[in-house]
Design a protein around this motif. Sequence first.
Motif, PDB file in Angstrom:
ATOM      1  N   ALA A 190      49.461  46.914  26.928  1.00  0.00           N
ATOM      2  CA  ALA A 190      48.690  47.493  25.832  1.00  0.00           C
ATOM      3  C   ALA A 190      47.202  47.212  26.017  1.00  0.00           C
ATOM      4  CB  ALA A 190      49.189  46.904  24.510  1.00  0.00           C
ATOM      5  N   GLN A 191      46.389  48.138  25.562  1.00  0.00           N
ATOM      6  CA  GLN A 191      44.947  47.936  25.576  1.00  0.00           C
ATOM      7  C   GLN A 191      44.600  46.851  24.559  1.00  0.00           C
ATOM      8  OE1 GLN A 191      42.429  49.450  27.347  1.00  0.00           O
ATOM      9  NE2 GLN A 191      43.892  50.524  28.650  1.00  0.00           N
ATOM     10  N   ALA A 192      43.987  45.782  25.050  1.00  0.00           N
ATOM     11  CA  ALA A 192      43.676  44.654  24.173  1.00  0.00           C
ATOM     12  C   ALA A 192      42.171  44.505  24.019  1.00  0.00           C
ATOM     13  CB  ALA A 192      44.278  43.371  24.739  1.00  0.00           C
ATOM     14  N   ASN A 227      39.008  32.166  20.650  1.00  0.00           N
ATOM     15  CA  ASN A 227      39.324  33.448  21.272  1.00  0.00           C
ATOM     16  C   ASN A 227      40.673  33.977  20.827  1.00  0.00           C
ATOM     17  OD1 ASN A 227      36.941  33.367  22.854  1.00  0.00           O
ATOM     18  ND2 ASN A 227      37.957  32.106  24.406  1.00  0.00           N
ATOM     19  N   ALA A 228      40.802  35.289  20.864  1.00  0.00           N
ATOM     20  CA  ALA A 228      42.064  35.943  20.540  1.00  0.00           C
ATOM     21  C   ALA A 228      42.104  37.312  21.199  1.00  0.00           C
ATOM     22  CB  ALA A 228      42.232  36.076  19.027  1.00  0.00           C
ATOM     23  N   GLU A 229      43.302  37.896  21.255  1.00  0.00           N
ATOM     24  CA  GLU A 229      43.490  39.255  21.787  1.00  0.00           C
ATOM     25  C   GLU A 229      44.045  40.122  20.666  1.00  0.00           C
ATOM     26  OE1 GLU A 229      43.117  40.590  24.951  1.00  0.00           O
ATOM     27  OE2 GLU A 229      42.230  38.767  25.797  1.00  0.00           O
ATOM     28  N   LEU A 230      43.316  41.180  20.357  1.00  0.00           N
ATOM     29  CA  LEU A 230      43.727  42.111  19.313  1.00  0.00           C
ATOM     30  C   LEU A 230      44.269  43.386  19.952  1.00  0.00           C
ATOM     31  CD1 LEU A 230      43.790  43.020  16.304  1.00  0.00           C
ATOM     32  CD2 LEU A 230      41.449  43.868  16.640  1.00  0.00           C
ATOM     33  N   VAL A 231      45.486  43.745  19.601  1.00  0.00           N
ATOM     34  CA  VAL A 231      46.098  44.990  20.076  1.00  0.00           C
ATOM     35  C   VAL A 231      46.474  45.831  18.868  1.00  0.00           C
ATOM     36  CG1 VAL A 231      48.030  46.041  21.314  1.00  0.00           C
ATOM     37  CG2 VAL A 231      46.960  43.961  22.209  1.00  0.00           C
ATOM     38  N   GLN A 232      45.909  47.016  18.790  1.00  0.00           N
ATOM     39  CA  GLN A 232      46.206  47.915  17.680  1.00  0.00           C
ATOM     40  C   GLN A 232      47.036  49.085  18.162  1.00  0.00           C
ATOM     41  OE1 GLN A 232      41.783  47.485  15.956  1.00  0.00           O
ATOM     42  NE2 GLN A 232      43.093  48.738  14.641  1.00  0.00           N
ATOM     43  N   ALA A 233      48.012  49.458  17.371  1.00  0.00           N
ATOM     44  CA  ALA A 233      48.832  50.618  17.684  1.00  0.00           C
ATOM     45  C   ALA A 233      47.977  51.874  17.610  1.00  0.00           C
ATOM     46  CB  ALA A 233      49.996  50.704  16.698  1.00  0.00           C
ATOM     47  N   ASP A 234      48.352  52.879  18.354  1.00  0.00           N
ATOM     48  CA  ASP A 234      47.594  54.126  18.387  1.00  0.00           C
ATOM     49  C   ASP A 234      47.461  54.713  16.988  1.00  0.00           C
ATOM     50  OD1 ASP A 234      47.400  53.887  21.111  1.00  0.00           O
ATOM     51  OD2 ASP A 234      49.143  55.156  21.534  1.00  0.00           O
ATOM     52  N   GLY A 235      46.221  55.025  16.604  1.00  0.00           N
ATOM     53  CA  GLY A 235      45.968  55.658  15.307  1.00  0.00           C
ATOM     54  C   GLY A 235      46.154  54.749  14.122  1.00  0.00           C
ATOM     55  N   SER A 236      46.259  53.430  14.370  1.00  0.00           N
ATOM     56  CA  SER A 236      46.512  52.488  13.284  1.00  0.00           C
ATOM     57  C   SER A 236      45.263  51.678  12.969  1.00  0.00           C
ATOM     58  CB  SER A 236      47.649  51.536  13.662  1.00  0.00           C
ATOM     59  OG  SER A 236      47.935  50.641  12.613  1.00  0.00           O
ATOM     60  N   SER A 237      45.207  51.115  11.772  1.00  0.00           N
ATOM     61  CA  SER A 237      44.112  50.243  11.356  1.00  0.00           C
ATOM     62  C   SER A 237      44.692  48.927  10.861  1.00  0.00           C
ATOM     63  CB  SER A 237      43.286  50.896  10.247  1.00  0.00           C
ATOM     64  OG  SER A 237      44.068  51.033   9.065  1.00  0.00           O
ATOM     65  N   GLN A 297      53.102  41.579  22.259  1.00  0.00           N
ATOM     66  CA  GLN A 297      52.025  42.488  21.858  1.00  0.00           C
ATOM     67  C   GLN A 297      52.241  43.884  22.433  1.00  0.00           C
ATOM     68  OE1 GLN A 297      48.237  40.039  22.605  1.00  0.00           O
ATOM     69  NE2 GLN A 297      47.924  40.878  20.554  1.00  0.00           N
ATOM     70  N   ASN A 298      52.678  43.968  23.690  1.00  0.00           N
ATOM     71  CA  ASN A 298      52.972  45.272  24.285  1.00  0.00           C
ATOM     72  C   ASN A 298      54.073  45.997  23.535  1.00  0.00           C
ATOM     73  OD1 ASN A 298      51.072  44.803  26.304  1.00  0.00           O
ATOM     74  ND2 ASN A 298      52.573  44.076  27.793  1.00  0.00           N
ATOM     75  N   ASN A 348      50.394  46.410  14.732  1.00  0.00           N
ATOM     76  CA  ASN A 348      49.183  45.744  15.209  1.00  0.00           C
ATOM     77  C   ASN A 348      49.438  44.249  15.362  1.00  0.00           C
ATOM     78  OD1 ASN A 348      47.662  48.203  14.923  1.00  0.00           O
ATOM     79  ND2 ASN A 348      47.556  47.779  12.716  1.00  0.00           N
ATOM     80  N   SER A 349      48.709  43.624  16.285  1.00  0.00           N
ATOM     81  CA  SER A 349      48.905  42.181  16.480  1.00  0.00           C
ATOM     82  C   SER A 349      47.633  41.509  16.952  1.00  0.00           C
ATOM     83  CB  SER A 349      50.028  41.925  17.492  1.00  0.00           C
ATOM     84  OG  SER A 349      49.699  42.472  18.762  1.00  0.00           O
ATOM     85  N   LEU A 350      47.484  40.249  16.545  1.00  0.00           N
ATOM     86  CA  LEU A 350      46.377  39.396  16.988  1.00  0.00           C
ATOM     87  C   LEU A 350      46.985  38.105  17.520  1.00  0.00           C
ATOM     88  CD1 LEU A 350      43.208  38.981  17.024  1.00  0.00           C
ATOM     89  CD2 LEU A 350      43.566  37.609  14.959  1.00  0.00           C
TER      90      LEU A 350
END
Length: 301
Positions: free
Chosen positions: A21-23, A36-46, A71-72, A80-82
């Motif tokens: 997933a794009q992070a 630090n953290a990695e944020l991954v958002q689902a497509d079209g989601s907020s 996360q993937n 969505n996940s952080l």
Amino acid sequence: MRLRDIFTLLLITMALGSGAAQAKQVQTDYEDLKLNAELVQADGSSLEEGVVLMVHGTLAHGQMEIMKGLQNVFKEYGINSLAINLSLGQSDREGMYDCDDTHRHKHTDAVDEVAHWLNWLKEQGADNITLLGHSRGGNQAAWFAAEQNDPALKEVVLIAPQMWDMKYERKNYKERYDTALQPIFNKAKKLVKKGKGDTLLKNTDFIYCEDTTVSAESFVNYYKDDERKDTPGLLKQIDKPVLVIAGTEDNVVKGLEKRVEPLADGEKVKLEVIDGANHMFRDLYLYDIADQVQALIDARS
């Protein structure tokens, strides 16, 4: 695990391996540290639609295999996940904690850092947050949820969370390091009592690190007998729906199912046992976790 044919297994394994997933890397200030953290958002989601706040295990990081894999998969599910990196006392920390580094961090530091990241998510507009922790991070997540009833926190997911028994800790320490735990603990405790908790204990075995350097305060914090380190004992104190996930082949957190089963009422506390999964829930077992997390979130509405 549900039966899936070989073709499905191949496709999903390829997706986990190459379809990362794009992070988005996130950094925030906390006391005198950069977190630090990695944020991954689902497509079209907020984030306003919801987010899973993820806490890793002992001396690990937010992009270790199980965290990155989840996360993937969460992104595939539209979740969505952080995934945060606990600082472990180091600013701008990435990757596994190096055992050659001096240990000044404490088990309880994570509880405050989880609070910090929860507040950060709320500042970004998130008010439907699921807290997820794995292994030691499962205990730290449960500890936070038991003590802070934040309205933005909606559910808690504990994957193979840490259990605690002082007799077992002494036995395990002796077997791992061929050294008695209690004399070292007593020495460290006396230093802390004298206000010398920052004194460094050199050539000391600590957690997973052999012959390392650790402060007296850190050693005491990790090894003192505190019932809050025993996750099953926290479950009834959490005023949110809790999902506990165990693996039948987990050789790290042994006996979790037996401890949690009497506490699981199917409503406030749910127990999901994944057949064949070990402590790291690799590959397809991540989808079993995601199925359960999705069901928990869906039950909210």
